[in-house]
Design a protein around this motif. Structure first.
Motif, PDB file in Angstrom:
ATOM      1  N   ILE A  42       0.824  -1.223   0.000  1.00  0.00           N
ATOM      2  CA  ILE A  42       0.000   0.000   0.000  1.00  0.00           C
ATOM      3  C   ILE A  42       0.856   1.271   0.000  1.00  0.00           C
ATOM      4  O   ILE A  42       0.608   2.187  -0.800  1.00  0.00           O
ATOM      5  CB  ILE A  42      -0.983  -0.019   1.179  1.00  0.00           C
ATOM      6  CG1 ILE A  42      -2.071  -1.074   0.927  1.00  0.00           C
ATOM      7  CG2 ILE A  42      -1.623   1.353   1.386  1.00  0.00           C
ATOM      8  CD1 ILE A  42      -3.031  -1.265   2.083  1.00  0.00           C
ATOM      9  N   PRO A  43       1.875   1.399   0.876  1.00  0.00           N
ATOM     10  CA  PRO A  43       2.690   2.628   0.820  1.00  0.00           C
ATOM     11  C   PRO A  43       3.395   2.828  -0.515  1.00  0.00           C
ATOM     12  O   PRO A  43       3.511   3.960  -1.002  1.00  0.00           O
ATOM     13  CB  PRO A  43       3.702   2.434   1.963  1.00  0.00           C
ATOM     14  CG  PRO A  43       3.062   1.460   2.884  1.00  0.00           C
ATOM     15  CD  PRO A  43       2.281   0.539   2.014  1.00  0.00           C
ATOM     16  N   ILE A  46       0.676   4.129  -3.038  1.00  0.00           N
ATOM     17  CA  ILE A  46       0.213   5.500  -2.779  1.00  0.00           C
ATOM     18  C   ILE A  46       1.305   6.529  -3.073  1.00  0.00           C
ATOM     19  O   ILE A  46       1.116   7.474  -3.854  1.00  0.00           O
ATOM     20  CB  ILE A  46      -0.264   5.635  -1.319  1.00  0.00           C
ATOM     21  CG1 ILE A  46      -1.524   4.788  -1.104  1.00  0.00           C
ATOM     22  CG2 ILE A  46      -0.533   7.107  -0.981  1.00  0.00           C
ATOM     23  CD1 ILE A  46      -2.009   4.783   0.329  1.00  0.00           C
ATOM     24  N   SER A  82       6.702   6.278   3.671  1.00  0.00           N
ATOM     25  CA  SER A  82       6.435   4.857   3.453  1.00  0.00           C
ATOM     26  C   SER A  82       6.644   4.062   4.736  1.00  0.00           C
ATOM     27  O   SER A  82       5.859   3.167   5.070  1.00  0.00           O
ATOM     28  CB  SER A  82       7.341   4.314   2.348  1.00  0.00           C
ATOM     29  OG  SER A  82       7.027   4.901   1.107  1.00  0.00           O
TER      30      SER A  82
END
Length: 267
Positions: A42-43, A46, A82
């Motif tokens: 996910i980090p 994004i 992150s």
């Protein structure tokens, strides 16, 4: 490959790599490995999308010193954010309870390893973003496919014709040169781009160049001719080159000679 398909494959690959690594390195069960893979992915998604947008929108074509400084700042921000989001997600996925969840920062050695991983990930994202920018600026390789059509001048006088006809099957359709934004050449074909679409025609770029009005069209690269009326902006690209932003959203990189040709028109 379309951008969306490439992005989906990249995300799937990142998730699979993290999941397998966590499973093998930490000997966790399948559910824990999947959650760990998701928390790590996910980090990257994004902040990776944010990095790509910034690189493509603001850094490509800028002076090298400016790009270097910006990349150092972006890399630091990417690594920090992150890591922060990762430990938040791990606390949410792994340590959640009805009372809330606990955020546990990594130990010093793990933080150093995670930072190295984030810096490496940033470098890959930035490099791919620059390659994508170069691909957009480079001429598309014409594929001799059935969609290719013949370009026929509307007249055979010595004056530059204002209109061509493109032959699609047995039908001739007019192509007004005033609507042409750029012409890219590849072998015996030319890709003609207008504000509304593009045509692949069986005419070499040299043949096209000889029939165009030099007051409107400029050959800014051995593979590109642009209509100067549709240049929205131009910025230095290093080495005496220019990066042209055209009104159809296209970006074209000039050669040094092409940049000199455009600079000669500056008043």
């Amino acid at each position: 490959m379309k951008q969306r398909s490439f992005d989906l494959l990249a995300v799937a690959g990142i998730f699979a790599a993290y999941t397998v690594t966590i499973r093998l390195a930490l000997d966790t069960d399948l559910a824990g490995s999947l959650l760990g893979g998701l928390a790590n992915t996910i980090p990257v998604v994004i902040f990776g999308l944010a990095v790509r947008h910034i690189v493509l929108r603001w850094l490509v074509g800028r002076p090298v010193a400016l790009q270097l400084g910006a990349h150092l700042l972006l890399c630091a921000a990417f690594a920090t954010l992150s890591y922060w989001l990762l430990i938040m997600l791990l606390g949410l996925f792994v340590g959640a309870s009805p009372e809330g969840f606990v955020i546990r920062p990594f130990k010093a050695g793990a933080v150093a390893w995670q930072t190295l991983e984030n810096v490496t990930t940033y470098a890959l994202i930035a490099a791919i973003s620059h390659l994508q920018a170069m691909h957009k600026a480079a001429p598309a390789v014409a594929d001799p496919a059935p969609a290719a059509v013949d370009a026929v001048p509307a007249d055979s006088t010595d004056a530059a014709p204002s209109r061509y006809f493109v032959r699609i099957g047995d039908e001739l359709r007019p192509l007004d040169l005033d609507t042409v934004v750029s012409i890219g050449g590849a072998d015996d074909y030319a890709e003609v781009r207008t504000l509304t679409g593009k045509h692949l025609v069986r005419v070499t770029l040299a043949e096209f160049a000889r029939s165009l009005d030099p007051a409107k069209f400029a050959r800014v690269h051995r593979s590109w001719i642009v209509n100067t009326h549709y240049i929205a902006s131009a910025e230095p690209a290093g080495g005496g080159r220019l990066l042209l932003h055209l009104e159809n959203g296209q970006t074209v990189s000039t050669s040094r000679d092409g940049a000199r040709l455009l600079r000669d028109r500056v008043i």
